[in-house]
Design an enzyme around this catalytic site. Structure first.
Site, PDB file in Angstrom:
ATOM      1  N   LYS A 179       0.950  -1.199   0.023  1.00  0.00           N
ATOM      2  CA  LYS A 179       0.001   0.084  -0.067  1.00  0.00           C
ATOM      3  C   LYS A 179       0.816   1.157   0.085  1.00  0.00           C
ATOM      4  CE  LYS A 179      -3.713   2.651   0.694  1.00  0.00           C
ATOM      5  NZ  LYS A 179      -4.342   3.010  -0.577  1.00  0.00           N
ATOM      6  N   LYS A 248       0.778  11.634   5.593  1.00  0.00           N
ATOM      7  CA  LYS A 248       1.180  10.262   6.241  1.00  0.00           C
ATOM      8  C   LYS A 248       1.902   9.456   5.569  1.00  0.00           C
ATOM      9  CE  LYS A 248      -1.787   7.715   6.885  1.00  0.00           C
ATOM     10  NZ  LYS A 248      -2.834   6.367   7.087  1.00  0.00           N
TER      11      LYS A 248
HETATM   12  P1  NAD Z   1     -10.987   9.301   9.022  1.00  0.00           P
HETATM   13  O1  NAD Z   1     -10.245  10.328   9.435  1.00  0.00           O
HETATM   14  O2  NAD Z   1     -12.239   9.843   8.254  1.00  0.00           O
HETATM   15  O3  NAD Z   1     -11.524   8.373  10.044  1.00  0.00           O
HETATM   16  C1  NAD Z   1     -11.095   7.844  11.096  1.00  0.00           C
HETATM   17  C2  NAD Z   1     -11.817   7.400  12.017  1.00  0.00           C
HETATM   18  O4  NAD Z   1     -11.006   6.699  13.227  1.00  0.00           O
HETATM   19  C3  NAD Z   1     -12.399   8.728  12.924  1.00  0.00           C
HETATM   20  O5  NAD Z   1     -14.060   8.819  12.894  1.00  0.00           O
HETATM   21  C4  NAD Z   1     -11.873   8.827  14.104  1.00  0.00           C
HETATM   22  O6  NAD Z   1     -12.654   9.422  15.259  1.00  0.00           O
HETATM   23  C5  NAD Z   1     -11.787   7.203  14.523  1.00  0.00           C
HETATM   24  N1  NAD Z   1     -10.692   6.747  15.765  1.00  0.00           N
HETATM   25  C6  NAD Z   1      -9.492   7.378  15.801  1.00  0.00           C
HETATM   26  N2  NAD Z   1      -8.975   6.972  16.791  1.00  0.00           N
HETATM   27  C7  NAD Z   1      -9.798   5.871  17.184  1.00  0.00           C
HETATM   28  C8  NAD Z   1      -9.742   4.933  18.461  1.00  0.00           C
HETATM   29  N3  NAD Z   1      -8.618   4.807  19.198  1.00  0.00           N
HETATM   30  N4  NAD Z   1     -10.950   4.254  18.486  1.00  0.00           N
HETATM   31  C9  NAD Z   1     -11.863   4.431  17.630  1.00  0.00           C
HETATM   32  N5  NAD Z   1     -12.163   5.310  16.810  1.00  0.00           N
HETATM   33  C10 NAD Z   1     -11.014   5.858  16.470  1.00  0.00           C
HETATM   34  O7  NAD Z   1      -9.884   8.668   8.157  1.00  0.00           O
HETATM   35  P2  NAD Z   1     -10.368   7.778   6.752  1.00  0.00           P
HETATM   36  O8  NAD Z   1     -10.332   8.698   5.491  1.00  0.00           O
HETATM   37  O9  NAD Z   1     -11.765   6.896   6.896  1.00  0.00           O
HETATM   38  O10 NAD Z   1      -9.145   7.054   6.453  1.00  0.00           O
HETATM   39  C11 NAD Z   1      -9.081   5.589   7.571  1.00  0.00           C
HETATM   40  C12 NAD Z   1      -7.600   4.920   6.987  1.00  0.00           C
HETATM   41  O11 NAD Z   1      -7.879   4.432   5.697  1.00  0.00           O
HETATM   42  C13 NAD Z   1      -6.472   5.688   6.891  1.00  0.00           C
HETATM   43  O12 NAD Z   1      -5.281   4.907   7.381  1.00  0.00           O
HETATM   44  C14 NAD Z   1      -6.112   6.169   5.569  1.00  0.00           C
HETATM   45  O13 NAD Z   1      -5.092   6.509   5.353  1.00  0.00           O
HETATM   46  C15 NAD Z   1      -6.727   4.836   4.773  1.00  0.00           C
HETATM   47  N6  NAD Z   1      -7.501   5.310   3.408  1.00  0.00           N
HETATM   48  C16 NAD Z   1      -8.260   6.469   3.428  1.00  0.00           C
HETATM   49  C17 NAD Z   1      -8.882   6.390   2.014  1.00  0.00           C
HETATM   50  C18 NAD Z   1      -9.687   7.554   1.927  1.00  0.00           C
HETATM   51  O14 NAD Z   1      -9.943   7.853   0.456  1.00  0.00           O
HETATM   52  N7  NAD Z   1     -10.319   8.397   2.850  1.00  0.00           N
HETATM   53  C19 NAD Z   1      -8.416   5.847   1.071  1.00  0.00           C
HETATM   54  C20 NAD Z   1      -7.541   4.486   1.289  1.00  0.00           C
HETATM   55  C21 NAD Z   1      -7.225   4.329   2.778  1.00  0.00           C
END
Ligand code: NAD
Length: 300
Positions: A179, A248
């Protein structure tokens, strides 16, 4: 360690109900799985509940009913805390539970968490995803998976419900290595595509036409074929993936290159540029805003 055969009958816990996790959970509900969600944020839980996802406000309420957990957290440190911290899954999950971590995380963290959980007979897969919130909502993500083959096979019905393509790339940590390599390219392609269109525009040629030409030619990429048409040229900037998360990811690529003592100048240059852009583009902005760092007039 055992492996499961009847995952359709198991309740699945989703931890992290943000842009990706909430959509993954909604997809699993739609496809007939029994799903329960948890997020630290009450807003995130509220929005997920409105979409028909049962939510709990305490992680132990989740582990009481679910022994297959999907994590969708921002960073490796959150994965470590959720799995191994004082209130971590390691203390509450039964033996034979399975944790599927879809966070884009640090391979070394995946290995450490996997080893610790294994001491309690809890299995771990690192399974980061591509496709954004739209792909998570449609169940068409691409997943790259690291971990034991039998565990991977045992949760395949769940992964198939969430994704169109799955590549089992190796042992724990391999998913995140794949990734990180992918996102290094996406981060670079966004910048090089913005530079190519800037070059054309300054030379007096319509950038929209040049984008069409690139997409018919050998310079095309997901940046030129999907990201620029969907989020940049129309100035929508609403992909659901933030500058902060892409910073990140490119940082993870730089760290891995340095750890391995590799000379990868394009990776280093791309990371430098994404970090430098934080002086004018904040972490909460859409990741496609990086195009504005190349040319604020054309893409702003
Ligand atoms: P986001 O910030 O929208 O969601 C993350 C969620 O995790 C938040 O709602 C936050 O409150 C929650 N959280 C944080 N700490 C926590 C804990 N200790 N316990 C419970 N909940 C907790 O992020 P996202 O965009 O959904 O991305 C999530 C992951 O997926 C990241 O690693 C990102 O790099 C990866 N990703 C994102 C995308 C995208 O397009 N958004 C695409 C591929 C991969």
């Amino acid at each position: 360690m055992f492996y499961r055969t009847n995952v359709m009958d198991q309740a699945i816990g989703v931890i992290g109900l943000g842009n990706m996790g909430s959509n993954m959970a909604a997809t699993l509900v739609r496809k007939g799985f029994s799903v329960c969600g948890f997020d630290l944020s009450s807003d995130a839980r509220g929005m997920a509940s409105e979409r028909g996802i049962e939510c709990v406000d305490d992680i132990t309420k989740l582990t009481a009913k679910c022994s297959i957990l999907i994590l969708s957290l921002p960073k490796a440190e959150h994965v470590e805390a959720v799995c191994l911290g004082a209130q971590g899954l390691i203390h509450f999950l039964p033996a034979n539970a399975i944790v599927i971590d879809t966070t884009t995380s640090v391979p070394e963290t995946s290995r450490r968490v996997g080893e610790k959980l294994a001491e309690n007979d809890i299995a771990f897969l690192d399974a980061p995803v591509s496709g954004g919130p739209a792909g998570a909502a449609a169940g068409t993500m691409a997943m790259v998976i690291g971990g034991d083959e039998k565990i991977y096979q045992s949760v395949l019905p769940i992964l198939e419900a969430m994704s169109r393509v799955r590549v089992h790339v190796g042992d724990i940590g391999a998913g995140n290595i794949a990734k990180i390599a992918n996102n290094m390219l996406a981060a670079a392609h966004l910048v090089t595509t913005a530079e190519a269109l800037t070059l054309a525009e300054k030379a007096g040629v319509d950038p929209e036409k040049v984008l069409q030409a690139i997409n018919a030619g050998s310079g095309r990429s997901a940046a030129s074929e999907a990201m620029f048409p969907t989020w940049v040229m129309n100035k929508a900037y609403d992909s659901g993936f933030t500058m902060g998360l892409m910073r990140k990811d490119i940082g993870l690529a730089k760290d891995l290159a340095q750890e391995l003592d590799l000379n990868l100048p394009m990776t280093l240059q791309t990371e430098k540029l994404w970090q430098a852009s934080s002086s004018v583009i904040s972490d909460d902005k859409d990741f496609c805003c990086i195009a504005q760092y190349t040319n604020a007039d054309l893409f702003g």
